[in-house]
Structures are given as C-alpha cells and as structure tokens.
Design a protein around this motif. Structure first.
Motif, PDB file in Angstrom:
ATOM      1  N   ASP A  77       0.827  -1.208   0.000  1.00  0.00           N
ATOM      2  CA  ASP A  77       0.000   0.000   0.000  1.00  0.00           C
ATOM      3  C   ASP A  77       0.862   1.258   0.000  1.00  0.00           C
ATOM      4  OD1 ASP A  77      -2.571   1.319   0.166  1.00  0.00           O
ATOM      5  OD2 ASP A  77      -2.071   1.790   2.241  1.00  0.00           O
TER       6      ASP A  77
ATOM      7  N   HIS B 203     -10.514  -4.978  -5.456  1.00  0.00           N
ATOM      8  CA  HIS B 203     -11.737  -4.370  -4.942  1.00  0.00           C
ATOM      9  C   HIS B 203     -12.711  -5.501  -4.603  1.00  0.00           C
ATOM     10  CE1 HIS B 203     -14.782  -0.818  -5.415  1.00  0.00           C
ATOM     11  NE2 HIS B 203     -14.812  -1.391  -4.215  1.00  0.00           N
TER      12      HIS B 203
ATOM     13  N   ARG C  87      -4.780  -3.143  -0.763  1.00  0.00           N
ATOM     14  CA  ARG C  87      -5.447  -2.123  -1.568  1.00  0.00           C
ATOM     15  C   ARG C  87      -5.095  -2.369  -3.032  1.00  0.00           C
ATOM     16  NH1 ARG C  87      -9.102  -0.036   1.951  1.00  0.00           N
ATOM     17  NH2 ARG C  87      -8.099   0.848   3.822  1.00  0.00           N
ATOM     18  N   GLN C  88      -5.743  -1.605  -3.920  1.00  0.00           N
ATOM     19  CA  GLN C  88      -5.308  -1.666  -5.319  1.00  0.00           C
ATOM     20  C   GLN C  88      -3.829  -1.323  -5.368  1.00  0.00           C
ATOM     21  OE1 GLN C  88      -7.255  -2.953  -7.323  1.00  0.00           O
ATOM     22  NE2 GLN C  88      -9.367  -2.257  -7.135  1.00  0.00           N
TER      23      GLN C  88
ATOM     24  N   ARG D  90      -1.854  -1.715 -10.659  1.00  0.00           N
ATOM     25  CA  ARG D  90      -3.207  -1.519 -11.176  1.00  0.00           C
ATOM     26  C   ARG D  90      -3.229  -0.778 -12.524  1.00  0.00           C
ATOM     27  NH1 ARG D  90      -8.123  -3.387 -12.182  1.00  0.00           N
ATOM     28  NH2 ARG D  90      -9.774  -1.827 -11.956  1.00  0.00           N
TER      29      ARG D  90
END
Length: 408
Positions: free
Chosen positions: A102, A254, A277-278, A282
């Motif tokens: 992250d 997600h 998290r993404q 991404r």
C-alpha cells in the motif's frame, strides 16, 4: 517491384485513419508495433472476448504454462516487459507485506535499493524506479580503457549490499558481467533476489530456462517480440513467493475479504494479513484477451522449428546484402548477436554513396509506406536491415527503396 503492393493497406484500418504503414526492416521495435501477432493468438483473443472469466483463474493457468516452459516455480503475464520489471521491483521491495504494498512507491522504512552493475544501466531502469526503487550503481567502465580489469568485480557487488538492498538487477547480454550464476550466488548469500531483464532474448527457446537454471529469481521476457504474442504483453518467470507478490499488487483487489478466493495455485492466502489495496500494478492491467493470446502464441512459438526460422532469416539477409552489393553498397551480414537474435545486414552508406546514412533514413521514413531500417549507428554512417519482420517481397522492396534514395 512497385509501391502498389504496399499501398493496398489504404483499404485497411490504417488507411481509414490516414496512418501510413511501415515496411519493417528494423526488427521487433516497440515504436513501430513490435512484431506481427500470430494468427493463433488472434483467434484465441477473439474467442476470449466472447465470455467473462476471473482474471486470477486465467493468470493461474498462464502461470502453470510458464512454469512448465521455463522450469520456474511460477509465472505471470504482464502488460509488457517494462511493466514486468516494475512489478518485479515491487515484489522484491514489498514481499508479502500488504502494508508495504500500500505504501509503494514510497519506500521510506523499506529496503528500497536495487543494485545494478554500472554497465547494465539502460533507459529501461525507469521501470524499476517506478516501483519506488533507488538504483545503486556498482563498478566502473575500466574495461573500455584497456586496463585489463573488468567493469564490475563480484566483490564490488557484495560490498555494496546493505540492509537497504532489495534486489540486484541484471541485464542479459553477451557483454554483461559478472556471470549471472556468480551474481545469483552473491545475492542468495544475502537473501535477496536477482531480477533479470531478458526482454529481447527469445529466440532461442533454451533461454526460457537458461536464466532460471543460473539462479535468477525473476526473469522478464517480452510477449510481443520473438514470441509474437500481443504487443502489450510480457512474461515474468520466477520463484513462487515473488509471483504471489506480483499478483497481489496487480490483480483487481476491490473485493470483500470474506468473499475473496483467488486460485490457491497462484496465491496462498496464508502468506498475507488481508486483502491489499489496489496495488502499484493496477495501471498495468492485462485483459483476458491479451492473456489468452499470449498463452496461444507461446504454444505456437514452442512448436516452431527454430532451425528452419533461422535459415529463413539467413537466406533473406543474404538476399538483401547481395541486392545492395550489386548496386554498389558495402555490406556484411552478421550472425545473431547480443543486439539481435537474427542475422543482420550492415550497410556502410557513407562509404558507398554521396547520401549520408542519416539522410537515407529520413527519406525512407518520410515515404508512404514508411521504410524503417536500424538506425543505432547513424553516427558511423551505417544502417542495418533486419530480416525478422520482412517477407521476401518486402525485402526486395527495401533494397529497391534504398537504391532509389541514394546519390552515387
């Protein structure tokens, strides 16, 4: 030979867009479209476009195939080789730590340095730095001074490894040193991985396993060059732990943790504290169509008779050389080299005509269709014709256009 054969492309999508096509005598260069995608890959992409699929499942299937081909523990399909390098750097820095994932590309408090022998540095290093890595140069350029010493000694690499070191990056070319197995031994003694950029090192097929056998932890290949898959694909082959990290920083995250069930053969959830998290990967996503196309192209590449392809390239290069020699040019044909896996025709333009190599390249690129030659040695008055991406008819056309655009 006339231009009519090539102007027929005016009936294609390029004609509709008023974009001139290219007769490619430069090789698998990304800026002119890489290679021509295989029919098998196009068919697979068309089929893949007809249904939905969990991308993790498709990446797991690709991983199985890449592992089988390379001898690596696992594999992954990326959006090109540069994206593969970025994700390798992210995996080396973050590992299985979802908080570190992250945080990237901010590497404060993380081991964010990647060592590179100075002579391995290229403009593609940007892909490593995109993940937040700081490149640490190791060695000198003494080899080019003729002192007898090498540019990078093994002890120099070892002495530069610190608690901040995340990995060693290695560019595979015939002129690079120290040997990869020596570098891998040093890295593994300090429990850090080696990332190998082998983007353009296919063919030969033996290179799929060569770097893994020599101790590389992550190896990156282009999917859109010699394999002739979708241009926007790359392959990472390597240790399971790093492929897991790549997947976690690349796939769509997600998802509710209670409903999260990625394929176990790609990701072991016990290695992670939760859903990341993404991730930094991404923006580099790969579609189901590209994944299917790459797998299909890989199978077709493996089924090819490599010696027959090499003979075809050699014959075509010889024909180009003979055609130019008959027109008064000084040429010679190289064997496959550290720069090209195919033989190439080296043309000394400045010594053969009143037109300079630079003028010739500019004129040919201004035509319709454009003709692209290798231009890495324009300062030496040399152009290079690569046969990999040419038909026999196009090879004749290249000779005709070179002759028509010089002043003797």
């Amino acid at each position: 030979m006339t231009e009519q054969r090539y102007r027929s492309h005016t009936d294609s999508i390029y004609g509709e867009l008023d974009v001139p096509t290219v007769v490619n005598a430069a090789g698998t260069k990304t800026r002119i479209g890489g290679s021509l995608i295989r029919d098998e890959a196009l068919e697979a992409m068309h089929s893949a476009a007809s249904a939905f699929v969990e991308l993790g499942d498709l990446q797991a299937a690709a991983s199985d195939r890449i592992s089988e081909v390379t001898g690596a523990e696992a594999g992954y399909v990326t959006s090109g080789a540069a994206a593969g390098l970025c994700l390798c750097a992210a995996a080396a820095i973050a590992g299985h730590d979802v908080a570190a994932m992250d945080q990237l590309p901010d590497t404060e408090g993380l081991p964010g340095e990647i060592l590179m022998p100075r002579t391995h540095r290229t403009g593609y290093d940007h892909a490593l730095r995109t993940a937040g890595a700081t490149i640490v140069d190791v060695g000198t350029n003494d080899l080019h001074l003729g002192t007898g010493s090498t540019s990078v000694e093994p002890w120099e690499l070892e002495s530069n490894i610190t608690d901040e070191t995340a990995a060693i990056a290695y560019i595979e070319k015939s002129y690079t040193e120290p040997p990869l197995d020596v570098v891998a031994d040093i890295a593994h003694d300090h429990d850090i991985p080696v990332i190998v950029d082998a983007a353009a090192e296919l063919p030969p097929r033996s290179n799929f396993s060569r770097f893994i056998d020599q101790g590389a932890d992550m190896v990156v290949f282009s999917g859109g060059k010699g394999i002739r898959g979708p241009q926007t694909t790359g392959i990472v082959a390597g240790k399971q732990e790093y492929i897991e990290s790549i997947a976690m920083q690349h796939l769509d995250m997600h998802v509710a943790e209670a409903a999260w069930s990625p394929p176990k053969r790609l990701v072991d959830l016990d290695n992670f504290a939760g859903v990341p998290r993404q991730g930094i990967g991404r923006p580099m996503k790969v579609g189901k169509e590209e994944l299917a196309g790459l797998i299909s192209a890989l199978d077709a590449f493996l089924a090819e008779e490599q010696s027959e392809t090499q003979r075809e390239w050699q014959r075509r290069a010889d024909d180009i050389a003979h055609g130019l020699e008959d027109a008064g040019f000084e040429t010679h044909v190289t064997g496959g080299s550290d720069v090209s896996v195919a033989p190439e025709v080296v043309v000394d333009v400045d010594s053969s005509s009143e037109t300079t190599a630079l003028e010739l390249v500019r004129r040919l690129r201004a035509e319709n269709p454009r003709v692209y030659l290798g231009g890495d040695k324009l300062d030496e008055g040399i152009v290079v014709a690569n046969p990999m991406c040419l038909t026999d008819e196009e090879a004749d056309y290249v000779v005709d256009r070179i002759v028509a655009n010089v002043e003797n």
